[in-house]
Design a protein around this motif. Structure first.
Motif, short mmCIF file in Angstrom:
data_model
loop_
_atom_site.label_atom_id
_atom_site.label_comp_id
_atom_site.label_asym_id
_atom_site.label_seq_id
_atom_site.Cartn_x
_atom_site.Cartn_y
_atom_site.Cartn_z
N ASN A 14 7.70 100.15 34.56
CA ASN A 14 6.73 100.94 33.80
C ASN A 14 7.15 100.98 32.34
OD1 ASN A 14 5.17 101.88 36.11
ND2 ASN A 14 6.98 103.07 36.62
N PHE A 15 6.16 100.90 31.47
CA PHE A 15 6.41 101.05 30.04
C PHE A 15 5.93 102.44 29.65
CE2 PHE A 15 5.63 96.31 30.18
CZ PHE A 15 6.97 96.00 30.20
N GLN A 16 6.87 103.26 29.22
CA GLN A 16 6.57 104.65 28.88
C GLN A 16 6.65 104.83 27.37
OE1 GLN A 16 8.71 107.81 31.01
NE2 GLN A 16 9.21 108.64 28.99
N TYR A 29 7.39 103.43 19.96
CA TYR A 29 8.56 103.12 20.78
C TYR A 29 8.17 103.23 22.25
CZ TYR A 29 12.40 103.00 17.39
OH TYR A 29 13.27 102.64 16.39
N TYR A 30 8.80 102.39 23.07
CA TYR A 30 8.57 102.39 24.50
C TYR A 30 9.89 102.23 25.23
CZ TYR A 30 3.82 101.22 23.04
OH TYR A 30 2.59 101.21 22.43
N LEU A 31 9.99 102.87 26.37
CA LEU A 31 11.08 102.65 27.31
C LEU A 31 10.54 101.80 28.46
CD1 LEU A 31 12.57 106.24 27.43
CD2 LEU A 31 13.82 104.18 26.74
N ALA A 32 11.31 100.83 28.90
CA ALA A 32 10.99 100.06 30.09
C ALA A 32 11.79 100.68 31.23
CB ALA A 32 11.35 98.59 29.91
N LEU A 33 11.08 101.25 32.20
CA LEU A 33 11.71 102.03 33.26
C LEU A 33 11.49 101.42 34.64
CD1 LEU A 33 10.34 105.51 32.10
CD2 LEU A 33 12.63 104.63 31.69
N GLN A 68 12.51 105.55 37.03
CA GLN A 68 12.93 106.52 36.00
C GLN A 68 14.23 106.14 35.30
OE1 GLN A 68 9.86 107.50 35.87
NE2 GLN A 68 10.58 109.47 35.18
N ARG A 69 14.74 104.95 35.55
CA ARG A 69 15.96 104.48 34.88
C ARG A 69 15.56 103.55 33.74
NH1 ARG A 69 20.42 100.41 37.23
NH2 ARG A 69 21.80 100.47 35.43
N ALA A 70 16.05 103.84 32.55
CA ALA A 70 15.74 103.02 31.39
C ALA A 70 16.56 101.73 31.42
CB ALA A 70 16.02 103.78 30.11
N LEU A 71 15.86 100.59 31.41
CA LEU A 71 16.50 99.29 31.43
C LEU A 71 16.45 98.61 30.07
CD1 LEU A 71 14.92 97.85 34.72
CD2 LEU A 71 16.94 99.32 34.47
N ALA A 72 15.48 99.04 29.25
CA ALA A 72 15.26 98.41 27.95
C ALA A 72 14.41 99.34 27.10
CB ALA A 72 14.53 97.08 28.13
N TYR A 73 14.34 99.00 25.81
CA TYR A 73 13.39 99.68 24.93
C TYR A 73 12.89 98.70 23.90
CZ TYR A 73 16.81 100.32 21.09
OH TYR A 73 17.71 100.12 20.08
N PHE A 74 11.71 99.01 23.38
CA PHE A 74 11.14 98.18 22.33
C PHE A 74 10.28 99.04 21.43
CE2 PHE A 74 8.46 97.85 26.06
CZ PHE A 74 7.14 97.81 25.61
#
Length: 181
Positions: free
Chosen positions: A18-20, A75-79, A82-88
């Motif tokens: 998921n991109f949050q 900004y986005y978190l790649a989850l 619910q665990r953040a694996l990346a951000y962009f």
């Protein structure tokens, strides 16, 4: 070491991702913490500890991220679960119909497994939906792993960019561009 084609455990291509959107202080703090982990691990041989700490303090604190969001960055978190694996982070340029990919960072454990490709595909879809004709970024000239990733995902190196970021540090980058069809 796990190989990308080994399906004995979930990989980025197959896991639920998921991109949050980063909108609140807690999310900004999560990005800042993730940035510290990723940058210290990846950039040490490229730019050294002093520049890493300077850049983290200047650009990746929760406060700095909030300022960037207020200036138009998204900004986005790649989850995964619910665990953040990346951000962009992106910055739309409506006048030039382009999207600037200002940041794309993946935790080391999740690199080379397809997560970056999924983020790029997501951004390409965003560009198509918003009639943007290009996606562009800058990447450190010595970051060969990232350069190879972007070239392998359809970006072209269109030139050099050097930018003084203060305290005697310079960002010495390539500008990379991907045309969106």
């Amino acid at each position: 070491m796990q190989k990308p084609d080994d399906i004995s455990e979930p990989h980025a291509e197959t896991i639920e991702l998921n991109f949050q959107s980063v909108t609140d202080l807690a999310d900004m703090q999560s990005v800042s913490q993730l940035a510290g982990e990723i940058w210290r691990e990846h950039y040490m041989p490229i730019i050294g500890a002093t520049q890493i700490e300077y850049m983290l303090a200047r650009f990746q604190t929760a406060e700095a991220i909030a300022e960037q969001i207020n200036a138009g960055y998204r900004y986005y978190l790649a989850l995964h679960q619910q665990r953040a694996l990346a951000y962009f982070a992106t910055l739309p340029d409506l006048e030039n119909k382009s999207l600037h990919l200002g940041k794309l960072y993946v935790c080391k454990r999740w690199q080379r497994l397809g997560l970056g490709r999924r983020i790029i595909a997501y951004l390409e879809g965003y560009c198509q939906r918003h009639d943007f004709h290009s996606l562009w970024l800058t990447v450190n000239r010595q970051n060969h792993q990232a350069i190879d990733f972007y070239l392998g995902n359809g970006f072209m190196n269109i030139g050099n960019i050097s930018k003084d970021i203060g305290a005697g540090f310079v960002m010495d980058d390539f500008k990379m561009l991907k045309t969106i069809k």
